[in-house]
Write a protein that holds these residues in place. Structure first.
Motif, mmCIF file in Angstrom:
data_model
loop_
_atom_site.group_PDB
_atom_site.id
_atom_site.type_symbol
_atom_site.label_atom_id
_atom_site.label_comp_id
_atom_site.label_asym_id
_atom_site.label_seq_id
_atom_site.Cartn_x
_atom_site.Cartn_y
_atom_site.Cartn_z
ATOM 1 N N ARG A 36 0.835 -1.209 0.000
ATOM 2 C CA ARG A 36 0.000 0.000 0.000
ATOM 3 C C ARG A 36 0.866 1.254 0.000
ATOM 4 N NH1 ARG A 36 -1.150 3.311 3.843
ATOM 5 N NH2 ARG A 36 -0.721 1.901 5.588
ATOM 6 N N THR A 37 1.867 1.300 0.867
ATOM 7 C CA THR A 37 2.710 2.491 0.945
ATOM 8 C C THR A 37 3.526 2.676 -0.330
ATOM 9 O OG1 THR A 37 4.420 1.208 2.114
ATOM 10 C CG2 THR A 37 2.834 2.419 3.455
ATOM 11 N N VAL A 46 -7.543 2.564 -0.154
ATOM 12 C CA VAL A 46 -7.738 1.132 -0.342
ATOM 13 C C VAL A 46 -9.194 0.761 -0.081
ATOM 14 C CG1 VAL A 46 -7.101 -1.171 0.490
ATOM 15 C CG2 VAL A 46 -5.344 0.595 0.255
ATOM 16 N N ALA A 47 -9.739 1.269 1.006
ATOM 17 C CA ALA A 47 -11.127 0.976 1.353
ATOM 18 C C ALA A 47 -12.078 1.452 0.254
ATOM 19 C CB ALA A 47 -11.472 1.636 2.691
ATOM 20 N N TRP A 67 -6.464 -4.955 9.428
ATOM 21 C CA TRP A 67 -5.782 -6.043 8.713
ATOM 22 C C TRP A 67 -4.269 -5.850 8.759
ATOM 23 C CZ3 TRP A 67 -9.305 -5.341 3.822
ATOM 24 C CH2 TRP A 67 -10.559 -5.916 4.075
ATOM 25 N N GLU A 68 -3.828 -4.625 8.539
ATOM 26 C CA GLU A 68 -2.395 -4.350 8.488
ATOM 27 C C GLU A 68 -1.740 -4.473 9.866
ATOM 28 O OE1 GLU A 68 -1.737 -0.598 6.645
ATOM 29 O OE2 GLU A 68 -2.410 -1.270 4.661
ATOM 30 N N ARG A 69 -2.520 -4.313 10.910
ATOM 31 C CA ARG A 69 -1.986 -4.472 12.269
ATOM 32 C C ARG A 69 -2.069 -5.909 12.763
ATOM 33 N NH1 ARG A 69 -4.779 0.887 15.092
ATOM 34 N NH2 ARG A 69 -3.329 2.425 14.208
ATOM 35 N N LEU A 86 -4.462 -3.316 -4.663
ATOM 36 C CA LEU A 86 -3.021 -3.111 -4.501
ATOM 37 C C LEU A 86 -2.209 -3.569 -5.713
ATOM 38 C CD1 LEU A 86 -2.582 -4.188 -0.761
ATOM 39 C CD2 LEU A 86 -2.802 -1.882 -1.698
ATOM 40 N N TRP A 87 -2.866 -3.978 -6.769
ATOM 41 C CA TRP A 87 -2.214 -4.380 -8.010
ATOM 42 C C TRP A 87 -1.181 -5.489 -7.765
ATOM 43 C CZ3 TRP A 87 -3.565 -2.610 -12.845
ATOM 44 C CH2 TRP A 87 -4.462 -1.532 -12.868
#
Length: 249
Positions: A36-37, A46-47, A67-69, A86-87
């Motif tokens: 993502r970053t 993203v959402a 999710w990321e945490r 996120l491709w």
């Protein structure tokens, strides 16, 4: 060997109330955040993409952050949608696959794609995936390995041969390894000489630990060595593949 180009996945579009009965595959939260970053996107972007492009209206920035945490994990449909935003492929967002289902999702394949490719009826394939009991014949097993790009260790695990292999390997290291060459060869398609060398090394490694424990005598040192021996047997399949790798080089 065993490489094909899988069909493109189709994004699933369930509503929020219809959660899958099976658990989601292992999620790699660090990879999700890194991807993502790298795209210079915030959780809110993203959402938004998941809501608009993949029909998941309940996804919020807070859910993406969870999710990321690692406090929450995406479902199958959410994982596919997240990968789309996120491709990346779904496989880049999960940890090491272990089950047949994990490998399928990592490849971004729908169950019907796999069933059709290997020559199984969809209900039969889904039953195997749900219960972790692969019943395909040799041709179907080879097709599965090609489609999912399975390594030999993964192939043994996914097709349900690992428990039996572990049982035979424990027998090989605790008794005469020579007696297990033929049975192990039936489960693991390896060159005969490579298999013999690997079993012999495995036997020597285990017996070396046991001899060391006896030479230490009674007390804490002996107990520690005994624990090491039990741990060796518990991880016997991992030790076997390491021996195969050592003898391949």
């Amino acid at each position: 060997m065993w490489r094909v180009h899988p069909p493109s996945p189709r994004p699933n579009r369930p509503n929020h109330s219809a959660r899958p009965l099976q658990p989601a595959p292992p999620f790699n939260a660090i990879a999700a955040r890194r991807l993502r970053t790298a795209l210079d996107m915030g959780p809110e972007h993203v959402a938004y993409g998941m809501r608009v492009s993949f029909g998941l209206p309940y996804v919020t920035a807070d859910l993406v952050t969870s999710w990321e945490r690692g406090t929450l994990f995406p479902s199958n449909a959410e994982l596919s949608a997240l990968a789309g935003v996120l491709w990346c492929s779904p496989g880049e967002l999960i940890g090491k696959p272990r089950t047949l289902r994990d490998h399928r999702i990592a490849r971004g394949l729908a169950p019907e794609n796999v069933a059709r490719f290997v020559g199984l009826e969809l209900p039969a394939y889904l039953h195997m995936e749900e219960h972790g009991t692969w019943r395909g014949n040799n041709r179907q097993s080879t097709a599965l390995a090609e489609l999912l790009d399975l390594s030999l260790p993964d192939y043994i695990t996914v097709t349900g041969r690992e428990p039996k292999l572990a049982e035979m390997l424990r027998g090989a290291v605790t008794t005469r390894w020579q007696a297990y060459v033929r049975p192990v060869a039936k489960a693991v398609p390896l060159d005969r000489r490579l298999l013999e060398d690997s079993l012999q090394q495995l036997h020597q490694d285990y017996q070396g630990q046991m001899v060391a424990s006896l030479s230490w005598g009674a007390g804490c040192a002996a107990n520690t060595a005994g624990d090491a021996g039990r741990d060796f047997l518990d991880r016997i399949v991992d030790h076997f593949w390491a021996a195969v790798q050592d003898n391949t080089e």
